[in-house]
Each structure stands twice: as C-alpha cells, then as structure tokens.
Design a protein around this motif. Structure first.
Motif, PDB file in Angstrom:
ATOM      1  N   GLY A  54       2.981  17.145   6.780  1.00  0.00           N
ATOM      2  CA  GLY A  54       2.068  15.603   6.093  1.00  0.00           C
ATOM      3  C   GLY A  54       3.277  14.899   4.563  1.00  0.00           C
ATOM      4  N   THR A  55       1.924  13.606   4.400  1.00  0.00           N
ATOM      5  CA  THR A  55       2.365  12.932   3.371  1.00  0.00           C
ATOM      6  C   THR A  55       2.100  13.534   1.597  1.00  0.00           C
ATOM      7  N   GLY A  56       2.327  13.456   0.936  1.00  0.00           N
ATOM      8  CA  GLY A  56       2.185  14.261   0.092  1.00  0.00           C
ATOM      9  C   GLY A  56       3.005  15.212  -0.485  1.00  0.00           C
ATOM     10  N   ASN A  57       1.901  16.096  -1.007  1.00  0.00           N
ATOM     11  CA  ASN A  57       2.573  16.985  -2.418  1.00  0.00           C
ATOM     12  C   ASN A  57       2.129  18.094  -1.222  1.00  0.00           C
ATOM     13  N   GLN A  90       0.769  -1.113  -0.004  1.00  0.00           N
ATOM     14  CA  GLN A  90       0.159  -0.249   0.241  1.00  0.00           C
ATOM     15  C   GLN A  90       0.829   1.334   0.470  1.00  0.00           C
ATOM     16  N   THR A  91       0.099   2.188  -0.934  1.00  0.00           N
ATOM     17  CA  THR A  91       0.920   3.262  -0.655  1.00  0.00           C
ATOM     18  C   THR A  91       0.252   4.827  -0.101  1.00  0.00           C
ATOM     19  N   VAL A  92       0.813   5.498   0.460  1.00  0.00           N
ATOM     20  CA  VAL A  92      -0.315   6.832   1.304  1.00  0.00           C
ATOM     21  C   VAL A  92      -0.066   8.017   0.137  1.00  0.00           C
ATOM     22  N   LEU A  93      -0.891   8.207  -0.646  1.00  0.00           N
ATOM     23  CA  LEU A  93      -0.366   9.187  -1.207  1.00  0.00           C
ATOM     24  C   LEU A  93      -0.652  10.871  -0.794  1.00  0.00           C
ATOM     25  N   ASN A  95     -11.441  18.562  -1.347  1.00  0.00           N
ATOM     26  CA  ASN A  95     -10.243  19.280  -1.456  1.00  0.00           C
ATOM     27  C   ASN A  95      -9.010  17.560  -2.569  1.00  0.00           C
ATOM     28  N   SER A  96      -8.231  18.283  -2.740  1.00  0.00           N
ATOM     29  CA  SER A  96      -6.978  17.592  -3.309  1.00  0.00           C
ATOM     30  C   SER A  96      -6.233  16.676  -3.363  1.00  0.00           C
ATOM     31  N   PHE A  97      -5.890  15.530  -3.647  1.00  0.00           N
ATOM     32  CA  PHE A  97      -4.871  14.827  -3.551  1.00  0.00           C
ATOM     33  C   PHE A  97      -4.094  14.566  -5.015  1.00  0.00           C
TER      34      PHE A  97
END
Length: 239
Positions: free
Chosen positions: A147-150, A22-25, A47-49
């Motif tokens: 946090g994690t992600g961009n 699994q990966t956290v986006l 909210n975007s990711f």
C-alpha cells in the motif's frame, strides 16, 4: 493585452491547484481482508501512520469496517501522538461512527476531518477506535504490508485475548476476554488495520479560514487590478 495577462492566469491556476493539493499518508484499503477485530471485544484498536518531510493538515480518514452482529452502539475515532511506538496523548476526537453506518459485508467508511489538524513533519501518529457501548463494529485487518505509506514500519495495537481473531467473529466477545494491550510492528506481526489517511499539502493553523477561498479571493483581486493596469496602458497608447 491578452498575451500579457496569460502568465498571470497561469500563475493563478498553479497557485489554486497547490492550495487544493492532497497527499495520501497511508493507504492499504486495497489489501486483502484477513481478520476482523471487534472494537467492543478487543478494543481500543489503534493503527499508526507517519508524515513526510513537510507539515501537512489531516483532512480525511477512511476506515474499512465490518458489522459482526446487529448492534445499537457506535465507535469513537481519535487522533493521538506517539509514545515509543504506542498510542500517546490524545490530540483530537475526529468523530463517531454508528453501527447503522456500517454494512455487514464490510466497506470503507469515510470520516472527513473538519476542521483539519496540523501534523508535524517526520512524525508518527495514531488512529484509535474505542467504544463504551455495545457496538458490533469490527475493524478489518490484513496480512499484507502493501500500500501507500511506510506501512511495513508502522504499528497496530489491540487488547490481547485468549484466542486469535477469527475470519468473522460471531459476537463482539468472540475473541475472548481482554487481557492486556499489545502493540506490534507490521513487519513482525503482520495484521495492520485497513485505513486511508489523507492530508492537505498546505500547512495552516486549524483556526485559519479556508485557504482555497482566501487564496482565490486574493487571486481574483490581483487579476482584476492587473487587467485594469493593462487596459489603462492600452488606452493611453491608442490615444
């Protein structure tokens, strides 16, 4: 014979792990709670990711929600494409969350995505909460981009109101009357919503069977066949 089967077992374990990886986006659930946006009063809320360099399958979503007052409604959670840094066409309804599933002090609510949704690489997507009911659910936001992600380069949207979001709105309309939808960059107007987006690293069609089961079945057959070959060879040598 055991030392010959060992490499195959190692390969089987590696493949099984890869199939379930699994990966956290996106994940800012650990950030501070600084504002509460009512879905009924300021929604739809979005909210975007973004994804990385490879295609993945959206598998699970966690949203940090709060219950402002006692409500009897719920919210619909959807996945949408991106349209110039705003929510675009709806891709899938991911599920619904009822007021009875949310606590008044706020907590992360888990929403498994089953079947999963295949996401393209290097692409922005949107999570949106909306409701036509008198829900009291609020999506909690933060003034941090950690946090994690961009996260600093993502966006959030809500309907502009006559007054700013409060720490704990007394009712779904405490933010004032909706005026127009506004979308803001996290790096400019820091108020992203708290959520966690998880995905599988294995890209498969949504209609395909569970690879974890299929992969393990194939590996079992492969191991059985290999063991039979080694046993036959060992018996021939001993004879």
């Amino acid at each position: 014979m055991p030392h010959r089967i060992l490499p195959i077992l190692s390969a089987a374990m590696f493949l099984a792990t890869a199939l379930n990886a699994q990966t956290v986006l996106y994940d800012n659930l650990g950030a501070s709670n600084d504002a509460y946006y009512s879905v009924a009063g300021s929604g739809p809320l979005s909210n975007s990711f973004s994804t990385g360099a490879t295609s993945v399958v959206l598998s699970d979503l966690k949203l940090f929600l709060d219950l402002g007052d006692e409500g009897s409604g719920g919210v619909t959670v959807t996945l949408s494409s991106d349209s110039n840094n705003t929510p675009g066409a709806q891709i899938r309804v991911l599920g619904t969350i009822q007021d009875t599933s949310v606590v008044s002090e706020g907590a992360a609510v888990d929403l498994p995505v089953n079947p999963g949704v295949t996401l393209s690489p290097n692409t922005r997507y949107w999570i949106t909460l909306s409701s036509n009911q008198q829900t009291s659910i609020q999506w909690v936001a933060t003034d941090s981009t950690s946090g994690t992600g961009n996260i600093p380069n993502e966006f959030f949207c809500f309907y502009g109101v006559k007054q700013l979001p409060t720490k704990r709105p007394a009712s779904p309309t405490a933010h004032g009357q909706p005026l127009s939808l506004g979308c803001f960059s996290n790096s400019v107007a820091v108020d992203p919503f708290l959520m966690q987006v998880n995905a599988s690293q294995v890209s498969v069609p949504v209609s395909a069977p569970d690879l974890s089961f299929t992969g393990m079945t194939l590996l079992t057959l492969l191991l059985a066949a290999s063991a039979a070959v080694f046993l036959r060879r060992s018996y021939s040598i001993e004879s």
